[in-house]
Design a protein around this motif. Structure first.
Motif, mmCIF file in Angstrom:
data_model
loop_
_atom_site.group_PDB
_atom_site.id
_atom_site.type_symbol
_atom_site.label_atom_id
_atom_site.label_comp_id
_atom_site.label_asym_id
_atom_site.label_seq_id
_atom_site.Cartn_x
_atom_site.Cartn_y
_atom_site.Cartn_z
ATOM 1 N N MET A 73 35.780 72.651 33.236
ATOM 2 C CA MET A 73 35.288 73.774 34.119
ATOM 3 C C MET A 73 34.524 72.979 35.229
ATOM 4 N N LYS A 74 34.742 73.540 36.346
ATOM 5 C CA LYS A 74 33.941 72.867 37.584
ATOM 6 C C LYS A 74 33.419 74.044 38.412
ATOM 7 N N LEU A 75 32.332 73.753 39.048
ATOM 8 C CA LEU A 75 31.705 74.718 40.171
ATOM 9 C C LEU A 75 31.653 73.842 41.403
ATOM 10 N N THR A 76 31.980 74.454 42.485
ATOM 11 C CA THR A 76 31.794 74.159 43.774
ATOM 12 C C THR A 76 30.933 74.951 44.460
ATOM 13 N N VAL A 77 29.962 74.467 44.830
ATOM 14 C CA VAL A 77 28.987 74.938 45.813
ATOM 15 C C VAL A 77 29.003 74.994 47.248
ATOM 16 N N THR A 78 29.732 75.981 47.803
ATOM 17 C CA THR A 78 29.987 75.640 49.297
ATOM 18 C C THR A 78 28.783 75.223 50.250
ATOM 19 N N PRO A 79 29.119 74.893 51.512
ATOM 20 C CA PRO A 79 28.096 74.415 52.332
ATOM 21 C C PRO A 79 27.039 75.435 52.672
ATOM 22 N N ALA A 80 27.735 76.658 52.965
ATOM 23 C CA ALA A 80 26.760 77.973 53.073
ATOM 24 C C ALA A 80 25.941 77.931 51.899
ATOM 25 N N ALA A 81 26.319 78.250 50.825
ATOM 26 C CA ALA A 81 25.465 78.135 49.808
ATOM 27 C C ALA A 81 24.506 76.980 49.563
ATOM 28 N N GLN A 82 24.771 75.762 49.953
ATOM 29 C CA GLN A 82 23.893 74.574 49.627
ATOM 30 C C GLN A 82 22.610 74.865 50.744
ATOM 31 N N LYS A 83 23.065 75.348 51.752
ATOM 32 C CA LYS A 83 22.005 75.678 53.068
ATOM 33 C C LYS A 83 21.183 76.683 52.346
ATOM 34 N N SER A 119 12.684 66.012 44.872
ATOM 35 C CA SER A 119 12.417 66.177 43.315
ATOM 36 C C SER A 119 13.905 66.549 42.510
ATOM 37 N N LEU A 120 13.949 66.162 41.274
ATOM 38 C CA LEU A 120 15.150 66.387 40.497
ATOM 39 C C LEU A 120 15.007 67.753 39.768
ATOM 40 N N LYS A 121 16.123 68.186 39.886
ATOM 41 C CA LYS A 121 16.340 69.778 39.284
ATOM 42 C C LYS A 121 17.556 69.618 38.406
ATOM 43 N N ARG A 122 16.992 70.615 37.240
ATOM 44 C CA ARG A 122 18.253 70.912 36.267
ATOM 45 C C ARG A 122 18.872 72.301 36.689
ATOM 46 N N LEU A 123 20.198 72.309 36.776
ATOM 47 C CA LEU A 123 20.746 73.701 37.200
ATOM 48 C C LEU A 123 21.262 74.423 35.758
ATOM 49 N N ILE A 124 21.016 75.496 35.805
ATOM 50 C CA ILE A 124 21.298 76.504 34.690
ATOM 51 C C ILE A 124 22.269 77.657 35.402
ATOM 52 N N LEU A 125 23.402 77.905 34.862
ATOM 53 C CA LEU A 125 24.195 79.234 35.219
ATOM 54 C C LEU A 125 24.096 80.101 34.195
ATOM 55 N N ASP A 126 23.507 80.878 34.135
ATOM 56 C CA ASP A 126 23.132 81.766 32.772
ATOM 57 C C ASP A 126 23.998 83.296 32.905
ATOM 58 N N PHE A 127 24.825 83.350 32.089
ATOM 59 C CA PHE A 127 25.544 84.621 32.001
ATOM 60 C C PHE A 127 24.290 85.649 31.139
ATOM 61 N N ASP A 128 23.806 86.366 31.747
ATOM 62 C CA ASP A 128 22.576 87.095 31.047
ATOM 63 C C ASP A 128 23.203 88.167 30.086
ATOM 64 N N ASP A 129 23.100 87.750 29.029
ATOM 65 C CA ASP A 129 23.661 88.588 27.744
ATOM 66 C C ASP A 129 22.686 89.197 27.023
ATOM 67 N N ASN A 185 29.553 70.087 42.444
ATOM 68 C CA ASN A 185 29.177 69.198 43.436
ATOM 69 C C ASN A 185 27.726 69.048 43.595
ATOM 70 N N LEU A 186 26.730 69.676 42.957
ATOM 71 C CA LEU A 186 25.394 69.467 43.066
ATOM 72 C C LEU A 186 24.775 68.639 41.712
ATOM 73 N N GLY A 187 25.831 68.290 40.734
ATOM 74 C CA GLY A 187 25.444 67.646 39.393
ATOM 75 C C GLY A 187 25.591 68.640 38.501
ATOM 76 N N ASP A 188 25.408 68.272 37.016
ATOM 77 C CA ASP A 188 25.666 69.077 36.144
ATOM 78 C C ASP A 188 25.258 70.375 35.963
ATOM 79 N N VAL A 189 25.874 71.365 35.554
ATOM 80 C CA VAL A 189 25.198 72.887 35.321
ATOM 81 C C VAL A 189 25.519 73.245 34.012
ATOM 82 N N TYR A 190 24.243 73.689 33.424
ATOM 83 C CA TYR A 190 24.205 73.876 31.937
ATOM 84 C C TYR A 190 24.343 75.348 31.736
#
Length: 132
Positions: free
Chosen positions: A1-11, A21-31, A70-75
């Motif tokens: 799987m791969k996620l592309t964050v568009t330039p508009a979303a990045q802005k 600062s370094l961040k961890r990204l989580i994409l949570d399906f809220d179940d 494109n912003l790094g790993d997403v958990y």
């Protein structure tokens, strides 16, 4: 799987992803499972959250899988893999001030909620800044 964050979303996300600062990204399906679950907080339908944690914070045990972006790993929670798509795009729609998550074939979520939990202790429910 791969996620592309568009330039508009990045802005749109720039205020959360400052270069200092370094961040961890989580994409949570809220179940309803995990420390970030707060069903119905901003939506009564399918709810995905983009959660930002400080890079030095330990991930909750539920988030045992990741994919590239494109912003790094997403958990994400590995058992929710079927809720995601092979190719996904997170965009920003300025007319409606929403961040839709789309696959090649469908919209997975009309508006991904952004939750900034950086510099905060994790509790049962998100106590960070909600941006929806």
């Amino acid at each position: 799987m791969k996620l592309t964050v568009t330039p508009a979303a990045q802005k749109r996300l720039a205020k959360y992803l400052d270069a200092g600062s370094l961040k961890r990204l989580i994409l949570d399906f809220d179940d309803g499972v995990g420390p970030f679950s707060d069903i119905g907080d901003c939506s009564l339908g399918v709810n995905f959250k983009l959660i930002l944690l400080d890079a030095d914070k330990e991930l909750p045990k539920d988030f045992d899988a990741h994919f590239a972006s494109n912003l790094g790993d997403v958990y994400y929670k590995g058992y929710t893999k079927s809720q995601y798509a092979e190719h996904m795009k997170l965009d920003f729609e300025p007319n409606y001030f929403t961040m839709p998550l789309k696959s090649d074939f469908e919209t997975l979520c009309d508006n991904v909620e952004v939750v900034d939990l950086t510099t905060r202790e994790l509790t049962h429910a998100p106590a960070g800044t909600h941006d929806c």
